[in-house]
Design an enzyme around this catalytic site. Structure first.
Site, PDB file in Angstrom:
ATOM      1  N   ASP A 125      45.251  68.000  83.922  1.00 13.98           N
ATOM      2  CA  ASP A 125      44.534  67.291  84.990  1.00 13.98           C
ATOM      3  C   ASP A 125      44.886  67.797  86.385  1.00 13.98           C
ATOM      4  O   ASP A 125      44.092  67.644  87.314  1.00 13.98           O
ATOM      5  CB  ASP A 125      44.871  65.795  84.932  1.00 13.98           C
ATOM      6  CG  ASP A 125      44.134  65.069  83.817  1.00 13.98           C
ATOM      7  OD1 ASP A 125      43.383  65.733  83.075  1.00 13.98           O
ATOM      8  OD2 ASP A 125      44.315  63.842  83.698  1.00 13.98           O
ATOM      9  N   GLY A 135      56.426  67.991  83.292  1.00 14.77           N
ATOM     10  CA  GLY A 135      55.437  67.044  82.767  1.00 14.77           C
ATOM     11  C   GLY A 135      55.299  67.184  81.261  1.00 14.77           C
ATOM     12  O   GLY A 135      54.972  68.254  80.756  1.00 14.77           O
ATOM     13  N   VAL A 163      60.575  65.710  89.755  1.00 16.34           N
ATOM     14  CA  VAL A 163      60.538  66.962  90.517  1.00 16.34           C
ATOM     15  C   VAL A 163      60.040  66.664  91.921  1.00 16.34           C
ATOM     16  O   VAL A 163      59.051  65.941  92.099  1.00 16.34           O
ATOM     17  CB  VAL A 163      59.651  68.005  89.802  1.00 16.34           C
ATOM     18  CG1 VAL A 163      59.438  69.227  90.682  1.00 16.34           C
ATOM     19  CG2 VAL A 163      60.287  68.398  88.477  1.00 16.34           C
ATOM     20  N   GLU A 194      35.826  50.534  78.830  1.00 15.54           N
ATOM     21  CA  GLU A 194      36.703  50.066  77.746  1.00 15.54           C
ATOM     22  C   GLU A 194      37.468  48.810  78.175  1.00 15.54           C
ATOM     23  O   GLU A 194      37.580  47.853  77.406  1.00 15.54           O
ATOM     24  CB  GLU A 194      37.666  51.191  77.350  1.00 15.54           C
ATOM     25  CG  GLU A 194      36.918  52.301  76.618  1.00 15.54           C
ATOM     26  CD  GLU A 194      37.754  53.542  76.313  1.00 15.54           C
ATOM     27  OE1 GLU A 194      37.296  54.365  75.511  1.00 15.54           O
ATOM     28  OE2 GLU A 194      38.850  53.703  76.872  1.00 15.54           O
ATOM     29  N   GLY A 246      53.158  65.429  79.349  1.00 19.28           N
ATOM     30  CA  GLY A 246      51.911  64.803  78.919  1.00 19.28           C
ATOM     31  C   GLY A 246      51.264  65.690  77.861  1.00 19.28           C
ATOM     32  O   GLY A 246      51.930  66.511  77.212  1.00 19.28           O
ATOM     33  N   PHE A 247      49.947  65.563  77.720  1.00 24.00           N
ATOM     34  CA  PHE A 247      49.256  66.343  76.682  1.00 24.00           C
ATOM     35  C   PHE A 247      49.405  67.843  76.914  1.00 24.00           C
ATOM     36  O   PHE A 247      49.636  68.604  75.978  1.00 24.00           O
ATOM     37  CB  PHE A 247      47.777  65.969  76.668  1.00 24.00           C
ATOM     38  CG  PHE A 247      47.515  64.627  76.053  1.00 24.00           C
ATOM     39  CD1 PHE A 247      47.576  64.448  74.682  1.00 24.00           C
ATOM     40  CD2 PHE A 247      47.229  63.523  76.847  1.00 24.00           C
ATOM     41  CE1 PHE A 247      47.344  63.213  74.110  1.00 24.00           C
ATOM     42  CE2 PHE A 247      46.998  62.285  76.280  1.00 24.00           C
ATOM     43  CZ  PHE A 247      47.056  62.125  74.910  1.00 24.00           C
ATOM     44  N   GLY A 248      49.275  68.289  78.171  1.00 26.12           N
ATOM     45  CA  GLY A 248      49.338  69.723  78.465  1.00 26.12           C
ATOM     46  C   GLY A 248      50.737  70.275  78.299  1.00 26.12           C
ATOM     47  O   GLY A 248      50.954  71.276  77.607  1.00 26.12           O
ATOM     48  N   ALA A 282      42.100  64.833  77.515  1.00 22.26           N
ATOM     49  CA  ALA A 282      43.242  65.339  76.751  1.00 22.26           C
ATOM     50  C   ALA A 282      42.968  66.706  76.100  1.00 22.26           C
ATOM     51  O   ALA A 282      43.836  67.591  76.161  1.00 22.26           O
ATOM     52  CB  ALA A 282      43.642  64.298  75.708  1.00 22.26           C
TER      53      ALA A 282
HETATM   54  C1  LIG Z   1      43.398  54.988  80.903  1.00 20.67           C
HETATM   55  C2  LIG Z   1      43.055  56.401  80.475  1.00 20.67           C
HETATM   56  C3  LIG Z   1      42.234  56.608  79.385  1.00 20.67           C
HETATM   57  C4  LIG Z   1      41.931  57.893  78.969  1.00 20.67           C
HETATM   58  N1  LIG Z   1      41.134  58.060  77.876  1.00 20.67           N
HETATM   59  C5  LIG Z   1      40.913  59.316  77.405  1.00 20.67           C
HETATM   60  C6  LIG Z   1      40.194  59.504  76.201  1.00 20.67           C
HETATM   61  O1  LIG Z   1      39.724  58.546  75.584  1.00 20.67           O
HETATM   62  N2  LIG Z   1      40.026  60.785  75.753  1.00 20.67           N
HETATM   63  C7  LIG Z   1      40.542  61.844  76.425  1.00 20.67           C
HETATM   64  O2  LIG Z   1      40.408  62.971  75.963  1.00 20.67           O
HETATM   65  N3  LIG Z   1      41.215  61.692  77.576  1.00 20.67           N
HETATM   66  C8  LIG Z   1      41.426  60.458  78.084  1.00 20.67           C
HETATM   67  N4  LIG Z   1      42.130  60.290  79.235  1.00 20.67           N
HETATM   68  C9  LIG Z   1      42.546  61.470  80.015  1.00 20.67           C
HETATM   69  C10 LIG Z   1      43.784  62.123  79.436  1.00 20.67           C
HETATM   70  O3  LIG Z   1      44.750  61.161  79.123  1.00 20.67           O
HETATM   71  C11 LIG Z   1      44.305  63.121  80.457  1.00 20.67           C
HETATM   72  O4  LIG Z   1      43.278  64.073  80.691  1.00 20.67           O
HETATM   73  C12 LIG Z   1      45.543  63.816  79.956  1.00 20.67           C
HETATM   74  O5  LIG Z   1      46.599  62.897  79.829  1.00 20.67           O
HETATM   75  C13 LIG Z   1      45.964  64.923  80.922  1.00 20.67           C
HETATM   76  O6  LIG Z   1      47.127  65.517  80.426  1.00 20.67           O
HETATM   77  P1  LIG Z   1      48.172  66.176  81.437  1.00 20.67           P
HETATM   78  O7  LIG Z   1      49.201  66.846  80.578  1.00 20.67           O
HETATM   79  O8  LIG Z   1      47.478  66.996  82.443  1.00 20.67           O
HETATM   80  O9  LIG Z   1      48.809  64.967  82.255  1.00 20.67           O
HETATM   81  P2  LIG Z   1      49.492  63.629  81.747  1.00 20.67           P
HETATM   82  O10 LIG Z   1      49.222  63.378  80.316  1.00 20.67           O
HETATM   83  O11 LIG Z   1      49.095  62.593  82.730  1.00 20.67           O
HETATM   84  O12 LIG Z   1      51.047  63.927  81.892  1.00 20.67           O
HETATM   85  C14 LIG Z   1      51.656  64.162  83.126  1.00 20.67           C
HETATM   86  C15 LIG Z   1      53.162  63.997  82.949  1.00 20.67           C
HETATM   87  O13 LIG Z   1      53.803  64.484  84.117  1.00 20.67           O
HETATM   88  C16 LIG Z   1      54.858  63.612  84.458  1.00 20.67           C
HETATM   89  N5  LIG Z   1      55.111  63.763  85.901  1.00 20.67           N
HETATM   90  C17 LIG Z   1      54.229  63.535  86.898  1.00 20.67           C
HETATM   91  N6  LIG Z   1      54.802  63.829  88.089  1.00 20.67           N
HETATM   92  C18 LIG Z   1      56.066  64.242  87.825  1.00 20.67           C
HETATM   93  C19 LIG Z   1      57.159  64.679  88.632  1.00 20.67           C
HETATM   94  N7  LIG Z   1      57.075  64.743  89.969  1.00 20.67           N
HETATM   95  N8  LIG Z   1      58.315  65.030  88.025  1.00 20.67           N
HETATM   96  C20 LIG Z   1      58.427  64.960  86.672  1.00 20.67           C
HETATM   97  N9  LIG Z   1      57.421  64.569  85.867  1.00 20.67           N
HETATM   98  C21 LIG Z   1      56.269  64.211  86.425  1.00 20.67           C
HETATM   99  C22 LIG Z   1      54.336  62.231  84.073  1.00 20.67           C
HETATM  100  O14 LIG Z   1      55.399  61.318  83.881  1.00 20.67           O
HETATM  101  C23 LIG Z   1      53.582  62.547  82.785  1.00 20.67           C
HETATM  102  O15 LIG Z   1      54.397  62.408  81.648  1.00 20.67           O
HETATM  103  C24 LIG Z   1      42.451  58.999  79.676  1.00 20.67           C
HETATM  104  C25 LIG Z   1      43.281  58.789  80.776  1.00 20.67           C
HETATM  105  C26 LIG Z   1      43.582  57.507  81.174  1.00 20.67           C
HETATM  106  C27 LIG Z   1      44.501  57.292  82.351  1.00 20.67           C
END
Ligand SMILES: Cc1cc2nc3c(=O)[nH]c(=O)nc-3n(C[C@H](O)[C@H](O)[C@H](O)COP(=O)(O)OP(=O)(O)OC[C@H]3O[C@@H](n4cnc5c(N)ncnc54)[C@H](O)[C@@H]3O)c2cc1C
Length: 440
Positions: A305, A15, A83, A175, A17-19, A321
């Protein structure tokens, strides 16, 4: 798949994403080889997804190729794959399109998806907003509804096409509802001849007693009033109990007709807890120890998340995030320490900086400790913070320019419906001519 440098510990991050990205960056100078796996090739800035869904920004304004973000990290390889399984005994991870990966340390950062509370059959009628594809699909439905209304001869159907329903009164729902109202009231108001987009109904439906439950009461009340001033009809204490292509039904027996429905009501973690056979909460989030390790797997961490860390009062950390980024940084440092033979850092400590949500142009709410902002100042603060957190100067300038242009002219550049497919070409033998479609 053969490791790049066989004598170094192999860290796999699932993943980007932010984390996941933050964990990878924290390990950039560590003596490890790293593989970052994501099912898509881009990192998405989810906080601005609603702007893509409502045609204010284009997908490329809020997404970046993962490869290019990590291109300067010589110890890092990027793999695009889904995955599908993890074997913690063999320390091996399987994907849909590569040979298995062996790992020494594994970081799970796969985030969440929408939850329809046991009603997955509603998904086709009410898309959620988590990925770029969701945002472009919502944009398509929104714009198509106006196009269909413009040519409809049926008054009832026209009304239904111009009703937009957002389910869920958290920040994303607020929003989206605010942005839909602006599109209808200002952006499209002059562009149609037979319909008046200003007569559209935007409905925001929330099951709880108030919208924005994580915000202080006074700011949530301000947001509620502002939405209503913008023409959004806000229904609180109204639980959706039914959903189909014509609208939604509610537990108290009401029915709201609408052609475009967006689901912003619940989340469900990716199935990582099942891959690991790990303990999880009702939303599927992996229960992790205070050092973010998955219980029973010393070299597997879960962050962002998809992880559930209980606060001293038992509530989970917010799914935002900054939480994911702080966890990513912490785990990167913890793995670097372990590889170097240094003591691991103490337990993970989350620092909450505050909450922000925008309601529309010139209106946002900000709550940082006892510091509160609302209205235009809140909106300026929100805009600056979001531009600051975008990746790269080019994106910051582009988004700032788009917002300024939108602010001054009410024009939205990304109002494109891009799924048009021409009818298939067919050749009729007797005519020996090429025609399109079936009968014309
Ligand atoms: C519409 C929306 C608005 C938001 N607004 C805000 C805001 O204003 N402020 C704020 O702080 N937070 C906001 N958030 C929340 C924030 O975006 C999340 O808390 C943050 O993205 C979590 O980061 P993460 O790394 O856990 O997961 P994510 O950023 O969701 O990244 C997960 C990654 O894992 C990958 N993945 C998933 N499953 C698999 C798999 N099986 N195999 C390979 N890759 C995989 C995905 O493709 C993705 O790239 C918002 C979220 C959404 C959906």
């Amino acid at each position: 798949m053969a490791p790049m440098l066989a004598d170094m510990p192999h860290v796999v991050i699932v993943g980007a994403g932010f984390g996941g990205l933050e964990a990878a960056k924290a390990l950039r100078h560590a003596p490890v080889e790293m593989t970052v796996i994501d099912r898509v090739n881009h990192h998405c800035f989810q906080p601005l997804l609603y702007q893509v869904a409502t045609a204010a920004l284009s997908p490329a304004d809020i997404a970046w190729p993962i490869r290019s973000i990590l291109s300067t990290q010589k110890n890092t390889r990027v793999v695009m794959a889904d995955v599908t399984a993890i074997d913690t005994d063999a320390k091996e991870l399987r994907t849909d399109r590569t040979a298995p990966f062996r790992y020494d340390f594994l970081v799970i950062a796969t985030g969440v998806t929408h939850s329809y509370f046991g009603h997955d059959e509603w998904a086709p009628y009410a898309p959620g907003l988590k990925r770029i594809e969701d945002a472009t699909e919502i944009r398509r439905r929104l714009l198509r509804a106006f196009e269909a209304a413009e040519v409809s001869e049926d008054a009832a159907e026209r009304r239904r096409l111009m009703n937009f329903i957002v389910v869920g009164g958290g920040p994303t729902g607020v929003e989206l509802a605010g942005a839909c109202a602006e599109v209808a009231r200002y952006v499209l108001s002059r562009d149609f001849r037979r319909i008046d987009p200003r007569t559209s109904r935007i409905l925001l439906i929330e099951a709880g007693p108030r919208i924005l439950p994580t915000f202080p009461q006074d700011l949530a009340r301000y947001a509620h009033r502002t939405l209503e001033r913008m023409g959004v009809e806000v229904f609180t204490a109204t639980a959706v109990s039914d959903c189909d292509e014509t609208g939604v039904g509610t537990a108290d027996g009401r029915r709201f007709e609408g052609a475009t429905i967006v689901w912003a009501a619940g989340v469900m973690a990716s199935p990582a807890a099942q891959w690991l056979g790990a303990a999880h909460d009702k939303a599927g989030r992996i229960a992790v120890a205070p050092d973010l390790k998955v219980e029973g797997a010393d070299n597997v961490y879960a962050i962002g998340d998809v992880a559930r860390v209980a606060r001293p009062d038992g509530r989970p950390l917010p799914g935002i995030a900054p939480t994911a980024k702080q966890m990513g940084r912490y785990v990167g440092r913890a793995i670097a320490a372990r590889v170097a033979g240094r003591p691991a850092p103490g337990p993970f400590r989350y620092r909450h900086y505050g909450d922000l949500a925008t309601i529309g142009r010139r209106a946002a709410i900000v709550s940082i400790g006892r510091f509160r902002l609302r209205g235009f100042l809140g909106w300026l603060f929100w805009s600056i913070i979001h531009i600051y957190f975008l990746i790269g100067t080019r994106h910051r300038l582009m988004v700032a320019f788009e917002w300024l242009w939108d602010y001054l002219t009410f024009q939205r550049g990304a109002r494109l419906i891009t799924d048009y497919m021409p009818p298939p070409l067919s050749v009729t033998s007797d005519q020996k001519s090429v025609t399109r479609g079936s009968g014309h």
